[in-house]
Design an enzyme around this catalytic site. Sequence first.
Site, mmCIF file in Angstrom:
data_model
loop_
_atom_site.group_PDB
_atom_site.id
_atom_site.type_symbol
_atom_site.label_atom_id
_atom_site.label_comp_id
_atom_site.label_asym_id
_atom_site.label_seq_id
_atom_site.Cartn_x
_atom_site.Cartn_y
_atom_site.Cartn_z
ATOM 1 N N HIS A 98 54.161 34.376 70.735
ATOM 2 C CA HIS A 98 55.297 34.220 70.409
ATOM 3 C C HIS A 98 56.569 34.973 71.109
ATOM 4 C CE1 HIS A 98 53.609 31.573 67.580
ATOM 5 N NE2 HIS A 98 53.087 32.523 66.741
ATOM 6 N N GLU A 116 57.116 25.160 58.864
ATOM 7 C CA GLU A 116 57.740 24.137 59.933
ATOM 8 C C GLU A 116 56.275 23.398 60.306
ATOM 9 O OE1 GLU A 116 61.892 25.400 61.819
ATOM 10 O OE2 GLU A 116 60.084 25.443 62.912
ATOM 11 N N ARG A 142 73.772 35.476 70.457
ATOM 12 C CA ARG A 142 74.052 36.787 71.427
ATOM 13 C C ARG A 142 73.698 36.360 73.080
ATOM 14 N NH1 ARG A 142 68.650 37.962 72.217
ATOM 15 N NH2 ARG A 142 67.366 37.662 70.317
ATOM 16 N N LYS A 185 67.400 31.220 59.312
ATOM 17 C CA LYS A 185 66.831 29.999 59.845
ATOM 18 C C LYS A 185 66.859 28.849 58.857
ATOM 19 C CE LYS A 185 63.642 31.870 63.466
ATOM 20 N NZ LYS A 185 64.046 33.379 63.185
#
Length: 652
Positions: A235, A200, A297, A116
């Site tokens: 999540h 973040e 994917r 990430k």
Amino acid sequence: MFKSVLIANRGEIACRIMRTAKRMGMRTIAVYSQADANALHVKLADEAHLIGPAPAAQSYLVIDKIITAAKASKAECIHPGYGFLSENTTFAKACADNGIVFVGPPPSAIEAMGLKDRAKALMEKAGVPVVPGYHGDKQDAAFLKRKAYEIGYPVLIKAVAGGGGKGMRRVDKHADFDDALEGAMREAQNSFGDARVLIEKYVTAPRHIEMQVFADSHGNAIHLNERDCSLQRRHQKVIEEAPAPGMSAALRAEMGAAAVAAAKAAGYVGAGTIEFIADGAGGLKSGGFWFMEMNTRLQVEHPVTEAITGLDLVEWQFRIADGEKLPLAQAEVPLDGHAVEARLYAEDPERSFLPSTGKLIALEFPRGEGLRVDTGVEAGDEVTPFYDPMIAKLIAHASSREAALDRLADALEATTVIGPRSNAGFLSRLCRAPDFRAGAFDTGFIDAHLADLGAGPQPLDHEAIAFGAQALIERERELLSERTASYDSPWDADDGFQLSGTRRLIVPIVAEGHKLNAEVVYEAGEAKVSVEGAAPAADATAIATDDAVFVLRHGRQTRLAARDLSLSEDSEASGGGLIRAPMHGKVLALLVEQGASVARGQRLAIIEAMKMEHTLTASIDGTVAEIAASVGAQIAEGAKVMVITGSANGGE
């Protein structure tokens, strides 16, 4: 076009890919673990190869075993599905090294987007907006805590190599950061073999919107519209839909252009998903979205895109992997109606959504216009603790969002799952939730409405129990009739006759662990059953097994059986101090030692099941008298973990 494909996956994923491959005339090759020897994907394949024991780390995640099976079966290509090795650079390279086509992006693209922190740096360079935060290499806990303070709470801790909500924690207060970081890193290490994280800024009214992108090896890239995946729990996505509510054509074009730019920056080929977080406060708007990550994917939720476009995305994957150009230009991509997908899991919403394992005694799905079911199991199969507990995906398509949600809710309520618990009732209530239907939702919607959605302990459904008791009594009557069929006796008459008054019988039963009595009243030769004054439900389904009756009503399962009065009804001597495993799993940590004093609510142990961590806590004040489990060991549902001695009323 390829003549054969090995599908390096299992369950509904493998079955779904197999369906398209067979339609395209390919020979389909399955791989399976010992636990999946009788699995549906193995039965559907033209050929199947055993690749190891049940744990995925010893079978589905072992690259050498997959390659060996592909070579033995002379597979021309390997489709990785989604999950497992689908985003593994080493696996993609191994396919190429052995002359087997990998149906997915090039290893360089997987590598570029797999971490990430690097992905966000690449996106910034390409002009794609990213969420403010720290994406660097420094992983010192004190440094990360300081960065979180500088960014400003709330923040998200996210695994650098992660996905699917694993290794992710929201932190609202500076004082909570250390524990959250420790948990995120541990989960990231266990799930991905990489404990690194990034920090973040947390968007306070976030909408999770993703763009389906496709690119070919000739330099062409387009998007196939967006999906809204904001309904999440821990999540992880629960319900997905396309298009996103409140999305304008202009904003779709803006977000789609950013997604295509991201794919091109990564040198992408094949199917991928660019995930954005959008600020939902005041509605979706220009400039109010940021890049989160790219999934290199196909996604679990791809059927909703297929529904609104009329395209088969797996067929596109095969054709692009074979070197063909994209079959459509951007302006030619359809958008027809609305589609919604629900993930039906073997889990118990009344017990914090704990995974529920066991034999699928009954499994039946409704059929009808605009309804699709993707599943990898059938009645008689086992839901094991080794893999994701998804039973099926139900997808509804209609001309409008309201009609699609109605169709999906009806389908969920008509679905029969007996054996393991399921979230069918929870999902149907979610589809009918007024605020969600009005478009007033974000990623925190489910957590904020758990009670309204029936998540958490619920009172016994006495009407369902009465229905089950009626079925139980009827079954006993039929068994008695079979036993006495060879002779005729007036004493075996089942008409409730007696010389005076109304005949009443009491039948002891146990329902969901509760001791109850079913009352049978005979009136005019008819037996009427009730439990606690409740008559049998008119909208329930009952399935009888050798030792119990299972009742399904509104997606909720109730188990009951005849109560044997000869058995001791004394409670266990350890009372509330007996700590049991709430599900089958692996003991990750024991947080106390034998002889330690503990307080009610104190954390005692951590168990991992289906890649999710569950913390066991003390139910009373007392002393740890016994520890029956060990770190690293597999433990069965209901097994003793430890015993706390002390006052059962401690702490109150």
